[in-house]
Design an enzyme around this catalytic site. Structure first.
Site, short mmCIF file in Angstrom:
data_model
loop_
_atom_site.label_atom_id
_atom_site.label_comp_id
_atom_site.label_asym_id
_atom_site.label_seq_id
_atom_site.Cartn_x
_atom_site.Cartn_y
_atom_site.Cartn_z
N HIS A 200 27.03 57.16 41.15
CA HIS A 200 26.76 58.49 40.58
C HIS A 200 27.93 58.86 39.66
O HIS A 200 29.05 59.06 40.13
CB HIS A 200 26.64 59.49 41.73
CG HIS A 200 26.31 60.89 41.32
ND1 HIS A 200 26.15 61.91 42.21
CD2 HIS A 200 26.11 61.45 40.10
CE1 HIS A 200 25.87 63.03 41.58
NE2 HIS A 200 25.85 62.78 40.29
N ARG B 81 29.49 61.55 37.99
CA ARG B 81 29.42 63.02 37.99
C ARG B 81 30.07 63.57 36.74
O ARG B 81 30.95 62.96 36.15
CB ARG B 81 30.11 63.58 39.23
CG ARG B 81 29.38 63.27 40.54
CD ARG B 81 30.03 64.00 41.70
NE ARG B 81 29.73 65.40 41.67
CZ ARG B 81 28.85 66.02 42.47
NH1 ARG B 81 28.20 65.33 43.38
NH2 ARG B 81 28.64 67.30 42.37
N GLU C 21 12.97 59.90 45.06
CA GLU C 21 13.83 59.64 46.21
C GLU C 21 13.85 60.91 47.04
O GLU C 21 14.20 61.99 46.55
CB GLU C 21 15.25 59.27 45.76
CG GLU C 21 16.16 59.01 46.95
CD GLU C 21 17.45 58.29 46.61
OE1 GLU C 21 17.48 57.51 45.64
OE2 GLU C 21 18.44 58.52 47.33
N HIS D 15 20.56 59.89 51.51
CA HIS D 15 21.54 60.96 51.72
C HIS D 15 21.79 61.21 53.21
O HIS D 15 20.90 61.64 53.93
CB HIS D 15 21.16 62.28 51.05
CG HIS D 15 22.40 63.07 50.66
ND1 HIS D 15 23.14 63.72 51.58
CD2 HIS D 15 23.01 63.23 49.47
CE1 HIS D 15 24.18 64.28 50.97
NE2 HIS D 15 24.13 63.99 49.68
N HIS E 14 32.18 56.30 47.11
CA HIS E 14 33.35 56.72 47.88
C HIS E 14 34.43 55.65 47.99
O HIS E 14 35.52 55.93 48.47
CB HIS E 14 32.91 57.29 49.23
CG HIS E 14 32.11 58.54 49.00
ND1 HIS E 14 32.62 59.62 48.31
CD2 HIS E 14 30.81 58.85 49.26
CE1 HIS E 14 31.68 60.55 48.20
NE2 HIS E 14 30.57 60.10 48.76
N ASN F 137 25.52 52.64 47.92
CA ASN F 137 26.21 53.57 47.02
C ASN F 137 27.72 53.41 47.21
O ASN F 137 28.24 53.57 48.31
CB ASN F 137 25.75 55.00 47.38
CG ASN F 137 26.40 56.05 46.50
OD1 ASN F 137 27.59 55.99 46.22
ND2 ASN F 137 25.64 57.03 46.08
N GLU G 225 22.92 57.10 39.07
CA GLU G 225 22.61 58.50 39.41
C GLU G 225 23.30 59.42 38.44
O GLU G 225 24.49 59.24 38.16
CB GLU G 225 23.16 58.81 40.80
CG GLU G 225 22.22 58.56 41.92
CD GLU G 225 22.82 59.06 43.22
OE1 GLU G 225 23.52 60.07 43.24
OE2 GLU G 225 22.59 58.38 44.22
N ARG H 258 34.68 62.78 39.46
CA ARG H 258 35.56 62.84 40.64
C ARG H 258 35.64 61.50 41.37
O ARG H 258 36.57 61.25 42.11
CB ARG H 258 35.12 63.94 41.60
CG ARG H 258 33.81 63.67 42.28
CD ARG H 258 33.51 64.72 43.35
NE ARG H 258 33.14 66.00 42.74
CZ ARG H 258 32.40 66.91 43.36
NH1 ARG H 258 32.00 66.69 44.59
NH2 ARG H 258 32.06 68.03 42.77
N THR I 189 25.74 66.03 46.77
CA THR I 189 24.47 66.54 46.23
C THR I 189 23.74 67.31 47.33
O THR I 189 23.26 66.73 48.29
CB THR I 189 23.61 65.35 45.75
OG1 THR I 189 24.44 64.49 45.00
CG2 THR I 189 22.47 65.81 44.89
#
Ligand code: PXP
Length: 248
Positions: free
Chosen positions: A45, A47, A153, A196, A12, A9, A72, A51, A103
């Site tokens: 993801h 969003r 998931e 996660h 970030h 992922n 996502e 962000r 999340t």
């Protein structure tokens, strides 16, 4: 045991970029590097508040990736339209709250079955594999199966938080819950993923679940990249996963 896929992922990387505006560091470059380091897929993801990942990132990822994209998104009309335009390999439906930092829980599928069944049907028809991010809760897993998801998931956050905070009895109970739900979901015919909060310390016991096909890991890998680089961070995660799997 079957190969356990690692989805990296890259959200970030975009968080760091957005801290200053501009284009650097580029999450697409990170995704290509992750691919070279052995990632089996890339997760991003988009969003509602954009962000981290942006619409343009998703467009560029769709064009640039040689491995599957796991997109996502929240179950909103806007995100559905974007997914239908890009037709990613996989779509993972997650709950989303504006005020949360990440999340926080799994999707409430059981109380929203009709809407979600209608929501995911066109995504499936467009050729995306639909995954639902759920807590290790039998009701939610059964509901995800009933609405026609191909994948669940499992949310590993409670297990990882308990480990990080030294609540080891709770950690072990959360791990057992994840294990039981992986077995149960697999018995229903669902493909089982988890993610996660996973780190070098917490990944091995989860990687041992024989029913598991994929882990999605982001924040820790990007954080570790600050110290050792993204390639080595991913290579080490891959090594721990493979070792746990062959020892199990
Ligand atoms: N899987 C899902 C469904 C997520 O929402 C996230 C976080 O965006 C992850 C995996 C990755 O979690 P982490 O960044 O904590 O590794």
């Amino acid at each position: 045991m079957e190969h356990l896929r690692l989805g990296v992922n890259i959200d970030h990387v975009a968080t760091v970029r957005n801290a200053r505006g501009g284009d650097y560091p580029d999450p697409v470059r990170a995704a290509k590097l992750a691919e070279e380091a052995g990632a089996d897929g890339i997760t991003a993801h988009l969003r509602e508040d954009r962000r981290h990942i942006t619409d343009h990132d998703i467009e560029r990822l769709t064009e640039a990736l040689g491995v599957p994209l796991n997109f996502e998104m929240a179950a909103t009309d806007e995100m559905q339209a974007i997914a239908l335009r890009h037709r990613p390999h996989a779509v993972c439906i997650v709950p989303e709250k504006r005020e949360e930092r990440t999340t926080e829980g799994g999707l409430e599928v059981a109380q929203d079955e009709n809407r979600l069944a209608h929501f995911i049907a066109p995504l499936r028809e467009a050729g995306s594999r639909v995954s639902i991010f759920v807590a290790a809760d039998r009701r939610q897993v059964e509901a995800a199966n009933r609405i026609g998801a191909q994948v669940i998931e499992l949310h590993a956050g409670a297990y990882c938080d308990a480990h990080a905070e030294g609540r080891f009895a709770e950690r072990d109970a959360e791990l057992a819950r994840l294990r039981d739900m992986a077995t149960f979901a697999h018995s229903l015919g669902l493909e089982v993923h988890a993610g996660h909060g996973l780190t070098f310390e917490t990944v091995a016991p989860v990687a041992e679940f024989p029913e598991l096909r994929e882990l999605n890991i982001g924040h820790f890998l990007v954080g570790e990249a600050i110290f050792v680089g993204l390639g080595p961070s991913i290579t080490e995660m891959r090594r721990i996963m493979d070792e746990a799997r062959s020892a199990a």
